[in-house]
Design an enzyme around this catalytic site. Structure first.
Site, mmCIF file in Angstrom:
data_model
loop_
_atom_site.group_PDB
_atom_site.id
_atom_site.type_symbol
_atom_site.label_atom_id
_atom_site.label_comp_id
_atom_site.label_asym_id
_atom_site.label_seq_id
_atom_site.Cartn_x
_atom_site.Cartn_y
_atom_site.Cartn_z
ATOM 1 N N SER A 36 1.126 -0.991 0.753
ATOM 2 C CA SER A 36 -0.144 -0.026 0.099
ATOM 3 C C SER A 36 0.915 1.380 -0.100
ATOM 4 C CB SER A 36 -0.911 0.583 1.227
ATOM 5 O OG SER A 36 -2.229 -1.071 0.888
ATOM 6 N N ARG A 47 1.305 4.011 -2.782
ATOM 7 C CA ARG A 47 1.597 5.459 -2.807
ATOM 8 C C ARG A 47 2.742 6.497 -3.193
ATOM 9 N NH1 ARG A 47 -2.444 2.417 -0.240
ATOM 10 N NH2 ARG A 47 -4.854 3.329 -0.023
ATOM 11 N N SER A 96 -13.427 0.202 3.247
ATOM 12 C CA SER A 96 -12.593 0.416 1.462
ATOM 13 C C SER A 96 -11.692 1.127 2.198
ATOM 14 C CB SER A 96 -13.003 0.435 0.964
ATOM 15 O OG SER A 96 -12.415 0.252 -0.492
ATOM 16 N N ASP A 110 -6.723 -8.364 4.589
ATOM 17 C CA ASP A 110 -5.497 -9.151 4.286
ATOM 18 C C ASP A 110 -5.364 -10.483 4.482
ATOM 19 O OD1 ASP A 110 -6.621 -7.254 1.692
ATOM 20 O OD2 ASP A 110 -4.735 -6.321 1.437
HETATM 21 C C1 S3P Z 1 -5.872 -1.680 0.391
HETATM 22 C C2 S3P Z 1 -6.665 -2.150 0.545
HETATM 23 C C3 S3P Z 1 -7.466 -3.060 1.078
HETATM 24 C C4 S3P Z 1 -6.722 -3.795 0.902
HETATM 25 C C5 S3P Z 1 -5.741 -3.676 0.032
HETATM 26 C C6 S3P Z 1 -5.251 -2.386 -0.260
HETATM 27 C C7 S3P Z 1 -4.920 -0.588 0.454
HETATM 28 O O1 S3P Z 1 -8.569 -3.116 0.477
HETATM 29 O O2 S3P Z 1 -7.284 -5.520 0.845
HETATM 30 O O3 S3P Z 1 -4.919 -5.417 -0.864
HETATM 31 O O4 S3P Z 1 -4.238 -0.429 -0.081
HETATM 32 O O5 S3P Z 1 -5.723 0.860 -0.049
HETATM 33 P P1 S3P Z 1 -10.158 -2.435 0.627
HETATM 34 O O6 S3P Z 1 -9.802 -1.175 0.539
HETATM 35 O O7 S3P Z 1 -11.036 -2.083 -0.797
HETATM 36 O O8 S3P Z 1 -10.504 -3.563 2.166
#
Ligand code: S3P
Length: 445
Positions: A31, A35, A176, A329
């Site tokens: 993540s 970003r 989310s 995850d």
């Molecule tokens: C993520 C958010 C999660 C996660 C994904 C990475 C992110 O998804 O499952 O692997 O980097 O913002 P959701 O926010 O849709 O649950």
């Protein structure tokens, strides 16, 4: 993208000879890596990134920015230098932007691209092409974006040029971070202040990193669950240096492995312990794991620590649904932990798992049953009764975390576990097999 893939189509995992031992650092947080590429590309000035995850998902994000005129040097050994083009400096891509297997890349990029004065098209692989995108296109459309998905709300996403966007006050219908982030990224281009309210805490890397790049955003805690984030459009991002800590979602495979293989004593270094990500630790502790966090420190805007995990055996538990978004995850590997625990584990409030790289409830139930586990499937989770696992053949359904979870299951199964579709492991954890074998697992790629 699979040409760079070090893994073959299948993994075969056999019983670990003895306990897992050693000290390892798993790759950079996915993540934060996505970003860091996005913010550095849109920043003014040159940013240096260390510890970047060089997985295919992040490479898809980087390739998209390169296709829109961003110059980047690397990555090499996790180091990447990006010459930012500023908020309005991207140029129209000449081809479709291929997000591969990555939902994060597609949804966050959609937020950025929806605000551009040029058209673009986001495409993905077989798994991504089945994932729901209306969750981002609906709020973006109410900001004035012009997007279209296929008739099922899935990719490709066609995005038309707009001059500017309008701010919105948006209540997320689900917890989310991807949707929250897509709206916040678009909000940087909106004419006024946007607010996003989340029904439960989700990973807050976007908010932290906006600040690290000098972009104000206000976070108001409405209750222990509900948070509102406010951001005013028209600001700018300033280049910075980012040190990406190790991904707790990758570390989780080893936390569970060391908790289920007798004799294990393993240390994991430099792991991101952002409190919106540490649900796995709380859940494993509730299952009786001996998992200790040591040497807590702050690196950039993120808390980081090491972990020591010793085998003591797990017991089943009822997982608190409030922990679901904080370990979203990690459920595939938690299901393996549950199947090896003494007693019954209940997972509920986790319907979002059906919208990941695969339907992770259905696919884990299918895989665990193939290894002889007793599992009841529910709409929003499952009930797993722990016991001995046998060998068998598993379909990963193009889902990296499913493949890695069953590779860990192979460490305790009585016969080998053969996993097909394992090439997707490289999306998030390219050196998984090497690290796993280094600490004593027994995986053939
Ligand atoms: C993520 C958010 C999660 C996660 C994904 C990475 C992110 O998804 O499952 O692997 O980097 O913002 P959701 O926010 O849709 O649950």
């Amino acid at each position: 993208m699979s040409t760079q893939n070090p893994l073959k189509q299948s993994l075969s995992s056999a019983k670990a000879a003895s306990g897992l031992k050693g000290v390892i650092r798993v790759p950079g947080d996915k993540s934060i890596s996505h970003r860091s590429v996005m913010f550095s590309s849109l920043a003014e000035g040159t940013s240096h990134i260390r510890g970047l995850l060089e997985g295919e998902d992040v490479m898809a994000t980087l390739a998209a920015f390169r296709a829109m005129g961003v110059e980047a040097d690397g990555p090499s050994n996790g180091e990447l230098t990006i010459k930012g083009v500023g908020m309005r400096g991207l140029i129209a891509p000449e081809t479709d932007l291929d997000m591969g297997n990555s939902g994060t890349a597609m949804r966050l990029m959609c937020g950025i691209l929806a605000a551009q004065q040029f058209a673009s098209k986001l495409v993905g692989d077989e798994s991504l092409s089945k994932r729901p995108m209306r969750r981002v296109t609906v709020p973006l459309t109410s900001m004035g974006a012009r997007t279209a998905t296929d008739e099922n709300g899935c990719p490709p996403i066609h995005i038309r040029a707009v001059d500017s966007l309008e701010p919105i006050d948006y209540k997320l219908p689900m917890a989310s971070a991807q949707v929250k982030s897509a709206v916040l990224l678009a909000a940087m281009y909106a004419d006024g202040e946007t607010s996003v309210t989340e029904p439960a805490p989700t990973r807050d890397h976007t908010e932290r990193m906006l600040r690290a790049y000098g972009y104000e955003c206000e976070v108001e805690k409405i209750s222990d669950q509900v948070t509102t984030i406010r951001l005013r459009g028209g600001g700018k991002l300033t280049a910075t240096d980012i040190d990406v800590p190790a991904d707790i979602s990758s570390a989780a495979f080893f936390m569970v492995a060391a908790s289920i293989v007798p004799g294990s004593n393993l240390k994991l270094e430099h792991v991101c312990v952002n409190p919106t990500r540490t649900g796995i630790v709380d859940i494993l502790k509730a299952m009786g794991a001996d998992i200790r966090m040591t040497n807590p420190r702050a690196i950039g805007g993120e808390p980081v620590a090491d972990f020591e995990i010793k085998y003591v055996g797990l017991k089943g538990c009822e997982i608190d649904p409030k922990l679901v978004p904080l370990a979203i995850d990690e459920f595939p590997i938690l299901c393996v932990a549950a199947a090896c625990a003494d007693g019954v584990t209940t997972i509920s409030g986790a319907e979002e798992l059906r919208h990941k790289e695969s339907d992770r409830i259905a696919v884990m139930v299918e895989g665990l049953r193939a290894l002889g586990a007793e599992v009841q499937e529910h709409k929003d989770g499952m009930v797993v009764t722990g016991g001995a696992l046998g060998g068998g053949e598993i379909q990963s359904h193009h889902d990296h975390r499913i493949a890695m979870s069953f590779a860990i299951a192979g460490a305790v199964a009585s016969e080998p576990v053969i996993i097909s579709g394992a090439e997707t492991v490289a999306t998030s954890f390219p050196n998984f097999v090497d690290l796993a074998n280094q600490v004593g697992l027994n995986i053939d790629a």
